[in-house]
Write an enzyme that holds these catalytic residues in place. Structure first.
Site, mmCIF file in Angstrom:
data_model
loop_
_atom_site.group_PDB
_atom_site.id
_atom_site.type_symbol
_atom_site.label_atom_id
_atom_site.label_comp_id
_atom_site.label_asym_id
_atom_site.label_seq_id
_atom_site.Cartn_x
_atom_site.Cartn_y
_atom_site.Cartn_z
ATOM 1 N N GLU A 5 0.789 -1.232 0.000
ATOM 2 C CA GLU A 5 0.000 0.000 0.000
ATOM 3 C C GLU A 5 0.821 1.282 0.000
ATOM 4 O O GLU A 5 0.650 2.136 0.867
ATOM 5 C CB GLU A 5 -0.996 -0.046 1.179
ATOM 6 C CG GLU A 5 -1.901 -1.264 1.090
ATOM 7 C CD GLU A 5 -2.787 -1.479 2.324
ATOM 8 O OE1 GLU A 5 -2.765 -0.630 3.225
ATOM 9 O OE2 GLU A 5 -3.489 -2.508 2.360
ATOM 10 N N ASN A 45 2.267 -4.457 -3.504
ATOM 11 C CA ASN A 45 0.866 -4.857 -3.399
ATOM 12 C C ASN A 45 0.029 -3.638 -2.994
ATOM 13 O O ASN A 45 0.457 -2.846 -2.163
ATOM 14 C CB ASN A 45 0.808 -5.926 -2.278
ATOM 15 C CG ASN A 45 -0.516 -6.610 -2.122
ATOM 16 O OD1 ASN A 45 -1.105 -7.071 -3.104
ATOM 17 N ND2 ASN A 45 -0.992 -6.710 -0.887
ATOM 18 N N HIS A 55 -10.240 -5.768 -2.684
ATOM 19 C CA HIS A 55 -11.290 -5.646 -1.658
ATOM 20 C C HIS A 55 -12.414 -4.835 -2.289
ATOM 21 O O HIS A 55 -12.345 -3.609 -2.352
ATOM 22 C CB HIS A 55 -10.754 -4.922 -0.419
ATOM 23 C CG HIS A 55 -9.710 -5.693 0.327
ATOM 24 N ND1 HIS A 55 -10.021 -6.845 1.023
ATOM 25 C CD2 HIS A 55 -8.388 -5.504 0.462
ATOM 26 C CE1 HIS A 55 -8.915 -7.323 1.579
ATOM 27 N NE2 HIS A 55 -7.906 -6.535 1.257
ATOM 28 N N GLU A 114 -6.032 -10.401 -2.286
ATOM 29 C CA GLU A 114 -6.845 -10.294 -1.064
ATOM 30 C C GLU A 114 -8.340 -10.175 -1.394
ATOM 31 O O GLU A 114 -9.063 -9.384 -0.773
ATOM 32 C CB GLU A 114 -6.414 -9.071 -0.235
ATOM 33 C CG GLU A 114 -4.932 -9.015 0.069
ATOM 34 C CD GLU A 114 -4.515 -7.871 1.000
ATOM 35 O OE1 GLU A 114 -5.407 -7.228 1.585
ATOM 36 O OE2 GLU A 114 -3.312 -7.650 1.134
ATOM 37 N N ASP A 168 -12.128 -10.016 -1.593
ATOM 38 C CA ASP A 168 -13.404 -10.229 -0.909
ATOM 39 C C ASP A 168 -14.397 -9.212 -1.448
ATOM 40 O O ASP A 168 -14.014 -8.177 -1.985
ATOM 41 C CB ASP A 168 -13.301 -10.222 0.632
ATOM 42 C CG ASP A 168 -12.590 -9.036 1.233
ATOM 43 O OD1 ASP A 168 -12.490 -7.986 0.574
ATOM 44 O OD2 ASP A 168 -12.146 -9.142 2.396
HETATM 45 O O1 G3I Z 1 -3.422 -8.316 18.219
HETATM 46 C C1 G3I Z 1 -4.474 -7.583 18.845
HETATM 47 C C2 G3I Z 1 -4.904 -8.263 20.088
HETATM 48 O O2 G3I Z 1 -3.836 -8.278 20.991
HETATM 49 C C3 G3I Z 1 -6.118 -7.541 20.669
HETATM 50 O O3 G3I Z 1 -6.590 -8.240 21.764
HETATM 51 C C4 G3I Z 1 -7.219 -7.424 19.619
HETATM 52 C C5 G3I Z 1 -8.404 -6.617 20.115
HETATM 53 O O4 G3I Z 1 -9.072 -5.983 19.075
HETATM 54 O O5 G3I Z 1 -6.692 -6.786 18.492
HETATM 55 C C6 G3I Z 1 -5.647 -7.482 17.891
HETATM 56 O O6 G3I Z 1 -5.232 -6.784 16.774
HETATM 57 C C7 G3I Z 1 -6.037 -6.915 15.638
HETATM 58 C C8 G3I Z 1 -5.175 -7.410 14.487
HETATM 59 O O7 G3I Z 1 -5.933 -7.436 13.301
HETATM 60 C C9 G3I Z 1 -4.602 -8.794 14.742
HETATM 61 O O8 G3I Z 1 -5.619 -9.734 14.917
HETATM 62 C C10 G3I Z 1 -6.625 -5.558 15.285
HETATM 63 O O9 G3I Z 1 -7.557 -5.149 16.283
HETATM 64 C C11 G3I Z 1 -7.305 -5.587 13.946
HETATM 65 O O10 G3I Z 1 -7.661 -4.265 13.578
HETATM 66 C C12 G3I Z 1 -6.354 -6.152 12.917
HETATM 67 O O11 G3I Z 1 -7.004 -6.112 11.666
HETATM 68 C C13 G3I Z 1 -6.282 -6.564 10.548
HETATM 69 C C14 G3I Z 1 -6.045 -5.403 9.589
HETATM 70 O O12 G3I Z 1 -5.378 -5.880 8.435
HETATM 71 C C15 G3I Z 1 -5.213 -4.304 10.210
HETATM 72 O O13 G3I Z 1 -5.166 -3.227 9.364
HETATM 73 C C16 G3I Z 1 -7.120 -7.619 9.845
HETATM 74 O O14 G3I Z 1 -7.230 -8.760 10.677
HETATM 75 C C17 G3I Z 1 -6.481 -8.001 8.510
HETATM 76 O O15 G3I Z 1 -7.380 -8.787 7.768
HETATM 77 C C18 G3I Z 1 -6.168 -6.760 7.698
HETATM 78 O O16 G3I Z 1 -5.527 -7.139 6.524
HETATM 79 C C19 G3I Z 1 -5.210 -6.112 5.593
HETATM 80 C C20 G3I Z 1 -3.981 -6.564 4.829
HETATM 81 O O17 G3I Z 1 -2.942 -6.894 5.722
HETATM 82 C C21 G3I Z 1 -3.526 -5.489 3.850
HETATM 83 N N1 G3I Z 1 -4.603 -5.079 2.970
HETATM 84 C C22 G3I Z 1 -5.852 -4.694 3.637
HETATM 85 C C23 G3I Z 1 -6.317 -5.819 4.570
HETATM 86 C C24 G3I Z 1 -7.634 -5.487 5.169
HETATM 87 O O18 G3I Z 1 -7.531 -4.361 5.991
#
Ligand code: G3I
Length: 346
Positions: A153, A194, A230, A259, A261
């Site tokens: 990004e 990407n 997305h 990615e 969806d």
């Molecule tokens: O790790 C913490 C955990 O300790 C805590 O208890 C919990 C409470 O909310 O949060 C956890 O972190 C989360 C993290 O994923 C790991 O699971 C975050 O809240 C959550 O916001 C985070 O979201 C991820 C997101 O990237 C972050 O921007 C999504 O799962 C993931 O699908 C998403 O993936 C991205 C790609 O990497 C790049 N392209 C866009 C895509 C969608 O946003």
């Protein structure tokens, strides 16, 4: 008359074979026959805890991408003690199930450790830290990762550079530096930049194209460009995806849908599911017609583990399986697209 009867029988048998081949074939077996990888992002908590999740993952996909666990925030929450245990578990699963692993992601503005973003580091310190991070992580997984999303990004939607911590520290050359550092640590991995909203022709994909052209011309080790895809039913389908993918392929690069969806306003209903199936199918068809499109990856395969509802309140149902783990029309649409035109579908 006899030849006519035989024609009908043969046509029927071929048709039946096609239906049988399609109806019980997995996505991965159909994709194998098309010489493409079909992948998914993996939630490693579900991988550990949910046998049904593991079974579907192993049966249907030939490539896996860690949804979160290879990101800097997760591998090195405390400075100086990187921990790759969760990534190693995914790699072990992939090995056991003959799946490729797409590494994700080394250089991003998001999901960075707190100690890094609030440490008050100088540009030169940040440059050295990024170099060390890439070297350490890519070396750790060397030989196990077929492709890396090295830079994720880099652009804003208007095609200008995203003013990330990395851009601020190094200017636009952070992309070339990161690719070179990744190459030095694992020359066999395919190295990608990407981004999202780069699916249609337009300002953002033009910026990516200019970057890719420049990197290729300079001999920087870039092997491919990833298009996240997305998408949402509220927006029209990116009709120019195929020519867009093709122009990157014409630079001598691989391309990949990384990615995919398709979200929708909730509640879901059967009309929206049908429309969603059409979007998924068209995405995949673009990858099928562009020879250098090497893989088609969905960002999670079941709605329970999708990132969408958390990020877009009121939207969701963006994946192939509903919350009861039942396949939606989108799943069958992908299978049909993979089976169509393939005489050798297994
Ligand atoms: O790790 C913490 C955990 O300790 C805590 O208890 C919990 C409470 O909310 O949060 C956890 O972190 C989360 C993290 O994923 C790991 O699971 C975050 O809240 C959550 O916001 C985070 O979201 C991820 C997101 O990237 C972050 O921007 C999504 O799962 C993931 O699908 C998403 O993936 C991205 C790609 O990497 C790049 N392209 C866009 C895509 C969608 O946003």
């Amino acid at each position: 008359m006899r030849w006519f009867a035989w024609l009908i029988i043969i046509t029927y048998l071929l048709g039946a074979r096609h239906v049988m081949a399609t109806s019980d074939a997995s996505l991965r077996s159909l994709a194998d026959a098309r010489d493409k990888l079909v992948g998914t992002a993996v939630n490693t908590t579900a991988l550990t805890n949910d046998a049904r999740y593991r079974d579907f993952l192993a049966r249907e996909f030939s490539s896996v991408t860690p949804e979160n666990v290879m990101k800097w925030q997760l591998v090195e929450p405390e400075q100086g003690t990187p921990d790759y245990t969760s990534g190693d578990q995914l790699v072990a699963f992939a090995r056991a199930n003959n799946q490729a692993v797409r590494g994700h992601t080394l250089v991003w503005h998001n999901q960075l450790p707190e100690w890094l973003t609030s440490g008050g580091f100088t540009s030169s310190q940040l440059t050295d830290m990024l170099h060390a991070h890439i070297t350490d992580e890519v070396s750790h997984f060397a030989g196990e990762i077929s492709a890396w999303d090295v830079v994720n990004e880099p652009f804003n939607d208007d095609g200008t550079w995203r003013n990330s911590i990395w851009y601020q520290a190094m200017g636009p050359d952070y992309v070339a530096l990161a690719l070179q550092w990744a190459y030095d640590a694992d020359p066999a991995a395919r190295l990608y930049v990407n981004d999202y909203n780069t699916e249609p022709l337009g300002a953002k994909s033009d910026a990516m194209y200019a970057l890719a052209s420049d990197l290729v011309a300079r001999g920087v080790p870039l092997n491919g460009v990833g298009f996240q895809a997305h998408l949402g039913l509220q927006s029209r389908f990116p009709d120019t995806l195929t020519p867009n993918l093709q122009r990157f392929a014409d630079l001598g690069l691989d391309v990949a849908i990384t990615e995919a969806d398709i979200r929708m306003p909730l509640p879901a209903d059967s009309d929206k599911y049908v429309q969603q199936a059409g979007y998924f199918q068209r995405l995949l068809q673009s990858c099928l017609v562009v020879e250098r499109c090497v893989s088609f990856t969905v960002w999670g395969f079941d709605d329970t583990h999708s990132w969408v509802p958390g990020a877009f309140p009121g939207q969701g149902a963006a994946t192939l399986l509903d919350a009861a783990f039942d396949p939606k029309p989108a799943y069958f649409a992908l299978r049909d697209a993979l089976a169509a035109g393939s005489a050798t579908a297994k």
